[in-house]
Design an enzyme around this catalytic site. Structure first.
Site, PDB file in Angstrom:
ATOM      1  N   VAL A 590       0.822  -1.207   0.000  1.00 28.39           N
ATOM      2  CA  VAL A 590       0.000   0.000   0.000  1.00 28.39           C
ATOM      3  C   VAL A 590       0.854   1.255   0.000  1.00 28.39           C
ATOM      4  O   VAL A 590       0.397   2.319  -0.399  1.00 28.39           O
ATOM      5  CB  VAL A 590      -0.973   0.027   1.196  1.00 28.39           C
ATOM      6  CG1 VAL A 590      -1.996  -1.077   1.061  1.00 28.39           C
ATOM      7  CG2 VAL A 590      -0.230  -0.090   2.517  1.00 28.39           C
ATOM      8  N   ASP A 591       2.117   1.120   0.427  1.00 32.02           N
ATOM      9  CA  ASP A 591       2.990   2.281   0.329  1.00 32.02           C
ATOM     10  C   ASP A 591       3.518   2.437  -1.090  1.00 32.02           C
ATOM     11  O   ASP A 591       4.276   3.346  -1.386  1.00 32.02           O
ATOM     12  CB  ASP A 591       4.155   2.211   1.331  1.00 32.02           C
ATOM     13  CG  ASP A 591       4.961   0.930   1.215  1.00 32.02           C
ATOM     14  OD1 ASP A 591       4.736   0.172   0.259  1.00 32.02           O
ATOM     15  OD2 ASP A 591       5.812   0.707   2.085  1.00 32.02           O
ATOM     16  N   ASP A 592       3.112   1.531  -1.989  1.00 30.12           N
ATOM     17  CA  ASP A 592       3.405   1.668  -3.404  1.00 30.12           C
ATOM     18  C   ASP A 592       2.196   2.219  -4.154  1.00 30.12           C
ATOM     19  O   ASP A 592       2.038   1.998  -5.346  1.00 30.12           O
ATOM     20  CB  ASP A 592       3.824   0.319  -4.005  1.00 30.12           C
ATOM     21  CG  ASP A 592       5.207  -0.102  -3.556  1.00 30.12           C
ATOM     22  OD1 ASP A 592       6.009   0.795  -3.257  1.00 30.12           O
ATOM     23  OD2 ASP A 592       5.469  -1.303  -3.488  1.00 30.12           O
TER      24      ASP A 592
END
Length: 721
Positions: A590-592
């Site tokens: 999700v940090d991508d």
């Protein structure tokens, strides 16, 4: 009323469940709704070619081409599979969720336990930080030993003369074989130039139950032997990939304070020689400066890479494996341990900060890895299994060493690089050993090799996009091998969402359905469960036996990272979509997710659109600062062989994304990439790509874990192209 009779044929899986309820009624309700799609598949006529409204092809009769294609195993394969139909999966999965204690107890009873666990408390859990400390326990009070189950029990079952390991060296023509009898002897009595008693040696130098041992070895047979020897005496092994820098190794030594370090003097990887002993020497100096001194460095002499005469040596600390261990007895008693006693530490490194020491315990991990291996690969006693991962990663723990050996499998170990001496080395090995089960990152070349022995393929590393899936299926597997496209993590210990070959139709690029005992939930940013077709954050409700128990020495970080974001759940950190048929599609970390002018765009979605272009072999997308949009999209693109970079091709790639996703998702920059920076397990090191994209070339950090570190220099050189 039976559970199955109350399940409708709706084409979605989830419906809301009271978020904080742990009652059997709410679990039953969630399970019932969770299985709606799978239940609908049980009405398929034999040999059905269609499931409305999706098209389907029969495995082995046609090639997958459209995103909505369903691919079925042929009838003969399914009939012989461990899970032969959606009905069988449905039956087993329902029980694993409704009655996890009974389900896993029945499986655990197939293994050897010196003392059985408390039948009235097979497991206990608290996954909600609001209810106190996070705690997971399985088979507490049960006493066993994973090495004993992996070796002694298989020998007692008549497998002593069966090959446990085929070892393929870096150089052509170099190899070795160990039977289960020989492997047990080498765990207790390692033989090369002399007889060596590794487990007894460790005990004699003061390593006891619960002590840590750092293992910094390449993919020699001595690596799994060292792991098993530690497990046999109850020591906690921490394998560090033999490619990590001295600084990274030192960090791990300082954190776990091992009683000994096991390494070798050097290794040949492709045409290069890596001086591992020099790296260890530097790490031990650094750790001493940070207050942790190591008294013993057990060093294996790897003559194919370096002789002992040219190896730097520190008297009174360094010991040659071949010399000292030969002095010890040839048998070693098993140290029986509690199911919740630690088995191993495996450090995962984030983009910044201290490495996380993921701690796995013995009993639950043993049962879960053995079971996932058996079913996800449809393992049969005649199979020859090869996983290309290094034991320095979780894949090498669960699916090179413990999972396969617990099933009595024959395993191929490979020391070298997949492109040495040429790009067909992997397929040479497949043909040489008649590999039937092949688990790898699917980015290798195939031409001119038979591969007729292959029966099941597995995909590990990055989420596999539909185009890569089809290539793996159509080209590598000759349109006949089911693909186990597995989703799991270092923290989960084993597969969590995965196809079971022969059980149900597959969709290219989808991890499909959850493994037994796993209840995946998709939530929105506020933690609300989402039903039906949707995208969101992937969480797991309820524990499973293979779950990690803590981060070593930092339980607070364990709770903060994995359980505080969405109380009541394990938060995977991954995004996930569920389609109208209930199939799961992993969309990456999700940090991508890139926020472009208010649009939240998953990098995996853009990568998939790029790879669908016929001239794009692979792509990796990262976000960069943009003065107008907030964030821009920066794409690294590897072209298929023989295709050259051009402005026309750049525009064509961008147009492909615009057509498939929309203009808002079009890359701002295409960076030509001869290769991408990856670990040996196939994971793309995106933090390095982010630094290159943003021009922070002096902040690349540690690149020593990469399979091909030279790729970074190539990318930097092409940055302004």
């Amino acid at each position: 009323m039976s559970l199955s009779s109350s399940v409708s044929s709706s084409l979605y899986i989830f419906s809301p469940k009271p978020k904080h309820s742990s009652s059997s009624t709410s679990i039953l309700m969630a399970t019932t709704n969770h299985l709606r799609h799978v239940e609908s598949l049980t009405t398929l006529p034999s040999g059905a070619g269609k499931i409305f409204p999706l098209n389907a092809v029969i495995l082995g009769e046609a090639l997958a081409s459209e995103e909505d294609d369903l691919i079925f195993s042929n009838k003969d394969f399914s009939n012989q599979a461990h899970v032969s139909s959606p009905q069988k999966y449905l039956e087993m999965y329902k029980r694993s969720i409704v009655d996890p204690a009974g389900f896993w107890s029945d499986i655990a009873s197939q293994f050897y336990w010196k003392q059985r666990w408390d039948e009235h408390c097979v497991y206990s859990e608290n996954l909600d930080v609001r209810n106190g400390d996070i705690k997971i326990q399985w088979f507490k009070g049960g006493v066993t030993n994973i090495c004993y189950n992996a070796l002694d029990m298989n020998i007692q079952a008549g497998l002593g003369d069966k090959t446990a390991f085929f070892w393929e060296g870096n150089d052509l023509g170099k190899g070795a074989t160990l039977t289960f009898n020989q492997l047990l002897s080498k765990v207790c009595q390692f033989t090369l130039f002399a007889h060596a008693q590794l487990a007894n040696y460790l005990k004699d130098i003061g390593v006891k139950k619960g002590d840590a041992v750092i293992i910094y070895l390449p993919m020699l047979m001595e690596l799994p032997i060292a792991m098993l020897a530690c497990a046999r005496i109850g020591a906690v092994h921490s394998v560090v990939f033999a490619g990590f820098s001295s600084e990274s190794l030192s960090q791990r030594i300082v954190d776990c304070k091992p009683k000994a370090v096991i390494t070798c003097n050097a290794v040949r990887r492709g045409s290069k020689v890596l001086n591992l002993k020099d790296i260890v020497d530097s790490a031990l100096v650094e750790s001493t400066n940070n207050g942790v001194s190591i008294d013993v460095c057990l060093t294996y002499e790897n003559q194919s890479a370096m002789t002992r005469e040219t190896t730097k040596w520190q008297i009174d600390r360094d010991v040659w494996w071949q010399d000292i261990v030969s002095k010890y007895p040839t048998t070693c008693e098993v140290e029986w341990v509690d199911a919740e006693d630690p088995l191993f530490l495996l450090y995962t490194s984030g983009s910044t900060g201290k490495p996380k020491g993921v701690l796995h315990t013995t009993g639950g991990y043993m049962i879960y890895t053995a079971t996932t291996f058996k079913y996800a690969f449809d393992y049969k006693p005649s199979d020859i299994y090869w996983c290309t991962a290094d034991c320095g990663w979780i894949t090498g723990h669960s699916y090179v060493t413990y999972g396969p050996l617990l099933n009595g499998s024959t395993v191929v170990l490979f020391e070298g690089a997949p492109n040495y001496p040429d790009s067909g080395r992997c397929w040479d090995i497949v043909d040489k050993y008649k590999v039937t089960l092949f688990y790898t990152a699917p980015t290798l070349f195939v031409n001119r090799y038979s591969r007729k022995s292959l029966r099941v393929l597995g995909s590990v590393g990055e989420p596999i996009n539909p185009s890569a899936w089809r290539w793996f299926y159509n080209v590598v597997g000759d349109s006949r091998c089911p693909i186990s496209d597995t989703w799991w993590q270092t923290e989960t210990g084993g597969f969590m969402i995965t196809p079971l070959p022969g059980a149900w139709p597959q969709k290219p690029g989808s991890a499909t359905f959850p493994f037994f005992g796993v209840l995946p939930i998709i939530v929105d940013e506020k933690g609300n469960e989402i039903e039906g077709e949707c995208s969101g954050y992937l969480c797991i409700k309820n524990s499973w036996p293979g779950a990690f128990r803590t981060l070593y020495g930092d339980h607070e970080r364990y709770e903060t990272t994995y359980f505080k974001p969405f109380p009541g759940y394990y938060f995977s950190g991954d995004g996930c979509s569920r389609d109208k048929d209930g199939y799961h599609w992993l969309t990456g970390r999700v940090d991508d997710v890139i926020n472009v002018s208010g649009h939240r765009i998953g990098t995996a979605e853009v990568e998939s659109a790029l790879v669908s272009h016929p001239q794009c072999a692979e792509a990796a997308v990262v976000g960069v600062e943009h003065e107008v949009k907030g964030q821009g999209i920066y794409a690294f693109v590897t072209l298929v062989g023989g295709v050259h970079y051009s402005e026309e091709l750049r525009k064509s790639l961008i147009l492909s994304v615009r057509k498939q996703i929309g203009a808002f998702a079009a890359p701002d920059r295409i960076h030509w990439a001869p290769g991408l920076p990856k670990t040996r397990s196939g994971k793309i090191m995106r933090r390095i790509l982010r630094k290159i994209a943003s021009g922070q070339l002096n902040e690349l950090g540690d690149t020593s874990t990469l399979a091909e570190p030279s790729v970074v220099d190539q990318l930097i050189a092409l940055r302004d192209t």
